[in-house]
Design a protein around this motif. Sequence first.
Motif, short mmCIF file in Angstrom:
data_model
loop_
_atom_site.label_atom_id
_atom_site.label_comp_id
_atom_site.label_asym_id
_atom_site.label_seq_id
_atom_site.Cartn_x
_atom_site.Cartn_y
_atom_site.Cartn_z
N GLU A 106 23.81 8.98 95.53
CA GLU A 106 23.98 9.93 96.63
C GLU A 106 25.25 9.64 97.42
N LYS A 107 25.54 8.35 97.62
CA LYS A 107 26.76 7.99 98.36
C LYS A 107 27.99 8.31 97.54
N LEU A 108 27.94 8.09 96.23
CA LEU A 108 29.07 8.42 95.38
C LEU A 108 29.31 9.93 95.35
N LEU A 109 28.23 10.71 95.28
CA LEU A 109 28.37 12.16 95.33
C LEU A 109 29.05 12.61 96.62
N ALA A 110 28.65 12.00 97.74
CA ALA A 110 29.21 12.39 99.03
C ALA A 110 30.66 11.95 99.18
N THR A 111 30.95 10.71 98.77
CA THR A 111 32.28 10.15 98.99
C THR A 111 33.31 10.68 98.00
N VAL A 112 32.93 10.76 96.73
CA VAL A 112 33.88 11.12 95.68
C VAL A 112 33.95 12.63 95.47
N TRP A 113 32.80 13.27 95.38
CA TRP A 113 32.76 14.72 95.09
C TRP A 113 32.66 15.57 96.35
N GLY A 114 32.33 14.98 97.48
CA GLY A 114 32.23 15.74 98.71
C GLY A 114 30.93 16.49 98.87
N TYR A 115 29.91 16.17 98.06
CA TYR A 115 28.63 16.86 98.16
C TYR A 115 27.79 16.26 99.28
N ASP A 116 27.28 17.11 100.15
CA ASP A 116 26.27 16.66 101.10
C ASP A 116 24.90 17.18 100.68
N PHE A 117 24.80 17.55 99.40
CA PHE A 117 23.53 18.00 98.82
C PHE A 117 23.56 17.59 97.35
N ASP A 118 22.40 17.60 96.70
CA ASP A 118 22.31 17.26 95.29
C ASP A 118 22.65 18.50 94.47
N PRO A 119 23.75 18.48 93.70
CA PRO A 119 24.14 19.68 92.94
C PRO A 119 23.30 19.89 91.69
N GLY A 120 22.39 18.98 91.38
CA GLY A 120 21.55 19.14 90.21
C GLY A 120 22.27 18.88 88.91
N SER A 121 23.33 18.07 88.94
CA SER A 121 24.04 17.74 87.72
C SER A 121 24.26 16.23 87.66
N ASN A 122 24.68 15.76 86.49
CA ASN A 122 24.86 14.32 86.31
C ASN A 122 26.34 13.96 86.30
N VAL A 123 27.10 14.53 87.23
CA VAL A 123 28.54 14.28 87.26
C VAL A 123 28.87 12.81 87.47
#
Length: 242
Positions: free
Chosen positions: A196-213
Amino acid sequence: MTSQEGAAQATYAKTIEGAASRVLVVDDEPGIRAFIGRALNAASYATDFAATGADALRLATTGHYDLIILDLVMPDMSGQEVLERLLVARPDQAVMVLSCLADVASKVDCLERGAQDYLTKPFSLAELLARVRVRLRGEHGHSESPSGEFIRAGGLTLDVGRLVADVGQGPVPLTRLEFLLLRELAEHVGQSVPKEKLLATVWGYDFDPGSNVVDVCVRRLRSKLGFGLIKTVRGEGYQLAG
């Protein structure tokens, strides 16, 4: 080109250079192009269109786009081929796949080829715009770092200015997302970093996009730098080997 597409490009021509993010919409369905184009222009994005893979490659490699929204099913070549050829020419180009192909294999294949996001049709316009905002925020939210700056963690050295990693076997070029993920792990060496932290910091997501990026990006880094560099911490996230 439809009249809506012509109006969209006219809107872009009136835009002060640099004032609006540029998005290329690649889809062989005129109705989809017009639908997305109206929404993007209403959100103040400058929008161009391509109905074939060849046109997409020509526009994307001769111009500059902050984001490309790419369909996979087109008359002249597959979207996967467009994606692969495009990222060979422009490795850091941000691409969001928008496709009727909803199977896991198609999603993983595109993410492993370098797409940053994957949204399936039929789609919610609100979700599409939210993902576009996230992608563009990520593209503009990281300023160029001065050359000569290095980050060292364990046996890893990151060249911030050149986006290059070295684990003792010579410099290896990284994409921007690969670099950002590795930098985040390097800044927490010896600790597990939640997805979740990697999604927020690297991809800018503040939600779960439902993918395994995150998982796909980690796999690419392991293939480039060695499988012992990044550890999987079961039930938590990832950790850089110290």
